[in-house]
Design an enzyme around this catalytic site. Structure first.
Site, PDB file in Angstrom:
ATOM      1  CD  GLU A  10      31.897 -30.513  19.463  1.00  0.00           C
ATOM      2  OE1 GLU A  10      32.811 -30.121  20.204  1.00  0.00           O
ATOM      3  OE2 GLU A  10      30.715 -30.623  19.834  1.00  0.00           O
ATOM      4  CG  ASP A  96      29.234 -28.675  21.747  1.00  0.00           C
ATOM      5  OD1 ASP A  96      30.198 -28.294  22.434  1.00  0.00           O
ATOM      6  OD2 ASP A  96      28.953 -28.181  20.640  1.00  0.00           O
ATOM      7  CG  ASP A  98      24.096 -30.544  21.741  1.00  0.00           C
ATOM      8  OD1 ASP A  98      24.928 -31.394  21.342  1.00  0.00           O
ATOM      9  OD2 ASP A  98      23.984 -29.428  21.208  1.00  0.00           O
ATOM     10  CD  GLU A 100      24.647 -31.242  15.417  1.00  0.00           C
ATOM     11  OE1 GLU A 100      25.087 -31.233  14.263  1.00  0.00           O
ATOM     12  OE2 GLU A 100      23.977 -30.311  15.904  1.00  0.00           O
ATOM     13  CE1 TYR A 322      27.335 -26.246  22.653  1.00  0.00           C
ATOM     14  CE2 TYR A 322      25.233 -26.991  23.535  1.00  0.00           C
ATOM     15  CZ  TYR A 322      26.171 -26.985  22.524  1.00  0.00           C
ATOM     16  OH  TYR A 322      25.953 -27.717  21.385  1.00  0.00           O
ATOM     17  NE  ARG A 324      24.165 -25.135  17.714  1.00  0.00           N
ATOM     18  CZ  ARG A 324      25.452 -24.979  17.390  1.00  0.00           C
ATOM     19  NH1 ARG A 324      26.368 -25.401  18.227  1.00  0.00           N
ATOM     20  NH2 ARG A 324      25.803 -24.423  16.251  1.00  0.00           N
ATOM     21  CG  HIS A 369      22.907 -27.633  27.802  1.00  0.00           C
ATOM     22  ND1 HIS A 369      22.416 -27.744  26.534  1.00  0.00           N
ATOM     23  CD2 HIS A 369      23.837 -28.601  27.929  1.00  0.00           C
ATOM     24  CE1 HIS A 369      23.027 -28.719  25.901  1.00  0.00           C
ATOM     25  NE2 HIS A 369      23.891 -29.258  26.718  1.00  0.00           N
TER      26      HIS A 369
END
Length: 918
Positions: A10, A96, A98, A100, A322, A324, A369
């Site tokens: 990203e 990432d 997750d 998103e 990470y 989040r 995670h």
């Protein structure tokens, strides 16, 4: 021939770091966040605006098919990625892990349309071992996670685009509603309502200092708990209405408490009971996103946005995992690292025999995670990274390191002793006995406290203070004590504390509303939208938030119901697990459920005529006083008056401060005649203070002009003789706004006269002979000499600045126009991309970073003094990726034409087939 692999992440900072860990066979590039999204309906191609996508950019009748377009500022980046892909034999999507991140990977796949093998590369930390391991252990794209994230995106679009227009029509133009933001706003408003309804209760008790009669006895403090066996009332015994909850407690007033204090000083006091019990305290679990935000707020005074931005930088540069996540789990290697470090730093006795394992704490914990922890299989101590990290980054890393290591350390051990005393009061006293109590905790083994202690939020009844370590003297039953002091103390109950960012995040998590990755954005959004403002650390709702919340509660109660909102999160989890189908769920949400006769969102927004716009924007205060939210802001009104009177309510008056008395005070101050402060000695005219549309001000009252005399020669029925009209300029009263630190209700005549004396002549410039005046203008206080103006830093300087000080200001070069350039605020070093030195400068529109060719404005939470070189380089990289801003309008027009011709960007079922080629 080597196999060339393209890795897409990203952010540029992340790409640079990962590129260092992969060999020459890998090329790492960044998408700079999302590359496409749902457009605003106004941005759709002309021929689509009247079609099924025209209202939401979603075809709700065709399985809620979303119409995605590449963002105008990402066209150049997409072209770069396509060129890089042509020279690659394999594509690794390394966003990432997750929902998103999975969705970003899916969008890249849809837009780039690779013909080479595609793999999903995932990792939780950016270390050499983790990156190389991830590159060789890939998986396929998880379409279930994509479905869950895209359902969330469609859901939020439908919610916002259906409900927001209702707010525009019934409350105010430009407002917004959101699935999580509206619920968060309601929570803040409900807390303020509790404060508004709260009624203070007064109560008294007695505090005394006592010591054993033996020489050298240690003094300790005890508090009155009962008289003649009846417990004395304390704060928690009262309701928020100021009434006692139960009748079996004694409510002391000042006279009764004073009498008991006097009696205690003359009483015989003995130890009635001594008890002791073990004290154990366990360490907190490692950080999740929400607990990190809470502790960063408590201990580092960072708001949610800043905490997440700093954590993002630490993650992308390989310092932490990470950030989040709502998991409190640590990997086996992390547990080993934490235990080993605790043993090395504090000793073997500080590490328990068995590792500590923590369950998931949040209501709807999700994702695979770890907790947030230092990166790597062995942790670097804060001392080891002190040369690399500065400011907020260092402090946040230290906080994460301490919490992680402490989570694997031993319990704190100690004992809590409680002593109860009996004071036999004099015979003439109304009560026979007064009972006092004291407790103290002694920590005998600090355990994890040697590394870290969790912060606490504000407590209404002082529970946090009760756990403070305190040692009591060794006492035994029957020991006689000397009374060194006994004093009556008055107390008042406190209203519920307002939410802070930390406590609001905690409450959202406890209710299962939103997700860790959304909390910072949610808290930021309700502030940016004008629903909440900050007062210190507290979140204070505006009157606008009251009006919006009232409308939603009365007409969309299900949409702001806490359990319903949490259930939506649970449903999204079920979609992510494959237990629920995306389309079926969206159909029930939007169109309703025929099986249960449940209304859908579409039905809820149909009957707008039933919404009383004036009613939802009216907040009753009491005794006929109401606050209304009008087109130009809130105002107070007395509905019981024969002729309605109104007064503007300024932002500095919090809703819980708006009492009927305060409302009438504002109304009196804003009356047409204003509040007369007195007479100007030099003119004899009345000076009044008023509340105006643009704020409070003072003015003078001019005498009424006499009526004009009849024209010469005029008589009944006769035409007057015309004479040349002589124009006279109408005299205007002197007027001056109050300074920001002045109060309309308390301003006095002397201060008003000083305000009316402005502008003030400070003196003459010896060089030019021109007068220098101090004036207050639209943009604040300033000096003026001819046409040359200079700003002053405070309004008080208008009265205080001397001629010498004014001349010194004019001796400095002007800070605008073609004045000498100011030195940079900070130097960040050479940019990795351009190789040129990067500095932070203060520009007309705020601080920015520049390498001489590219300028990038600092974000709201970027501090010019503490910004890191990596953050500066990242801002420049993002600005370069967007391309020249002058091409934005042209790019948007061409995008529409291309999209019209080929609607391949819309989501289709072929996406999953494309994914399977990976």
């Amino acid at each position: 021939m080597s196999n060339r692999k393209l890795v897409i992440v990203e952010s540029p900072a992340k790409a640079r770091k990962i590129g260092e860990y992969l060999g020459s066979d890998y090329s790492v590039d960044a998408s700079v966040g999302h590359i496409r999204d749902l457009p605003n309906p106004s941005e759709l191609p002309t021929d689509m605006k009247k079609g099924p996508y025209g209202r939401f950019a979603i075809d709700v009748e065709n399985d809620f098919d979303p119409y995605y377009v590449v963002d105008a500022d990402k066209k150049k980046k997409v072209s770069e990625l396509k060129r890089a892909l042509k020279n690659s034999d394999e594509l690794l999507l390394a966003t990432d892990e997750d929902r998103e991140g999975e969705a970003i990977a899916w969008h890249l796949l849809e837009v780039l349309k690779p013909t080479v093998p595609v793999k999903r590369m995932v990792f939780h930390e950016i270390t050499k071992e983790a990156i190389q391991r991830a590159a060789h252990n890939t998986r396929e794209l998880d379409t279930r996670l994509v479905d869950a994230q895209e359902t969330r995106r469609v859901l939020d679009r439908l919610y916002g685009y259906e409900v927001s227009p209702v707010l525009w029509r019934k409350v105010k133009q430009g407002l917004s509603a959101g699935r999580v933001q509206s619920v968060a706003t309601r929570m803040v408003v409900e807390r303020e309502r509790e404060r508004m309804a709260f009624r203070t209760a007064s109560y008294w008790d007695v505090e005394g200092d006592f010591a054993p009669q033996s020489n050298g006895g240690q003094t300790f403090t005890a508090r009155l708990t009962a008289t003649d066996g009846q417990r004395v009332a304390v704060g928690r015994d009262f309701t928020d209405a100021g009434e006692l909850k139960t009748a079996n407690v004694r409510h002391l007033d000042a006279a009764a408490a004073t009498s008991i204090a006097e009696g205690t000083r003359a009483a015989e006091v003995v130890v009635r009971e001594v008890s002791e019990k073990p004290y154990t305290r366990r360490p907190s679990a490692p950080f999740t996103t929400s607990t990190l935000q809470q502790e960063a707020s408590r201990k580092l005074r960072l708001n949610s946005k800043t905490a997440m931005r700093v954590a993002q930088s630490l993650y992308e540069n390989g310092y932490i995992t990470y950030m989040r996540t709502d998991s409190t789990t640590l990997s086996e290697s992390a547990i080993t690292a934490a235990r080993s470090q605790a043993r090395d730093l504090y000793g073997a006795e500080y590490v328990p025999d068995a590792p500590r394992r923590y369950g998931k704490a949040s209501k709807n914990a999700q994702e695979a995670h770890e907790a947030i922890r230092p990166a790597g299989d062995s942790f670097r101590t804060p001392a080891q990274v002190a040369g690399e990290l500065r400011g907020q980054e260092y402090k946040l890393y230290e906080l994460i390191w301490k919490r992680t290591v402490a989570s694997q350390m031993a319990d704190a051990k100690g004992s809590t002793a409680t002593v109860k005393l009996t004071a036999t009061l004099p015979a003439d006293h109304a009560a026979k006995e007064a009972e006092y109590s004291a407790s103290g905790t002694v920590i005998t083994f600090r355990g994890f406290l040697a590394a870290y202690e969790e912060g606490r939020d504000e407590e209404r009844y002082g529970r946090a203070a009760e756990e403070t370590e305190r040692r009591l003297p060794k006492l035994a039953e029957g020991v006689v004590l000397d009374v060194l002091r006994a004093e009556a103390e008055g107390h008042q109950t406190s209203p519920p504390a307002r939410y802070t960012e930390a406590t609001l995040v905690k409450a959202l998590e406890e209710k299962g509303i939103g997700r860790p990755s959304t909390y910072a954005a949610t808290v930021g959004t309700i502030q940016d939208r004008g629903y909440v403002r900050t007062k210190g650390n507290a979140l204070v709702p505006t009157w606008l938030a009251f009006a919006v919340t009232q409308l939603l509660e009365q007409h969309f109660s299900r949409l702001v119901d806490y359990d319903f909102t949490a259930s939506m999160e649970e449903d999204l989890d079920r979609i992510a697990r494959g237990d629920e189908q995306r389309v079926a769920w969206l159909r029930r949400f939007y169109f309703g459920d025929e099986a249960t006769s449940g209304e859908g969102l579409r039905d809820l927004v149909q009957d707008l005529g039933e919404i009383d716009a004036r009613g939802v924007s009216t907040i009753p205060i009491g005794d006929g006083i109401v606050v209304r939210v009008g087109r130009y802001g809130p105002y107070v009104e007395d509905t019981g008056a024969e002729e309605p009177r109104r007064a503007t309510v300024s932002d500095d008056i919090a809703p819980d401060e708006m009492t009927p008395e305060k409302g009438r005070e504002l109304l009196e101050a804003s009356a047409d005649d204003g509040r007369v402060l007195g007479q100007d000695p030099s003119t004899g005219r009345d000076i009044v203070a008023k509340a105006g549309r643009y704020g409070p001000y003072v003015t003078e009252v001019l005498p009424e002009e006499p009526a004009p005399a009849a024209a010469e020669g005029a008589s009944d029925g006769a035409k007057p003789v015309k004479k040349a009209a002589k124009k006279t300029a109408k005299v205007k009263p002197r007027t001056a706004s109050l300074f920001k630190d002045m109060d309309l209700a308390t301003i006095e005549l002397d201060t008003a006269l000083k305000l009316l004396s402005l502008p003030r002549v400070v003196g003459q410039d010896p060089g030019s002979g021109e007068d220098i005046t101090a004036q207050n203008g639209r943009y604040g206080p300033y000096l003026k000499k001819g046409t040359d103006s200079r700003s002053l830093s405070t309004e008080a300087q208008l009265f205080e600045i001397t001629l010498e000080e004014a001349l010194a200001i004019y001796a400095q070069p002007k800070t605008r126009g073609r004045a000498a350039a100011a030195p940079p605020l900070k130097e960040l070093g050479a940019d990795p991309a351009s190789g040129k030195p990067v500095v932070v400068k203060d520009g007309r529109f705020g601080p920015y970073v520049t390498d001489g060719e590219t300028n990038a404005t600092l974000r709201k939470d970027d501090d010019p003094e503490t910004i890191t070189p990596e953050r500066g380089f990242e801002l420049l990289a993002e600005k370069r990726a967007k391309g020249p801003t002058t091409r934005k309008r042209t790019a948007r027009k061409s995008t529409a034409k291309k999209t019209t011709a080929r609607k391949t960007t819309a989501r289709k079922t072929t996406a999953k087939r494309t994914t399977k080629k990976a």
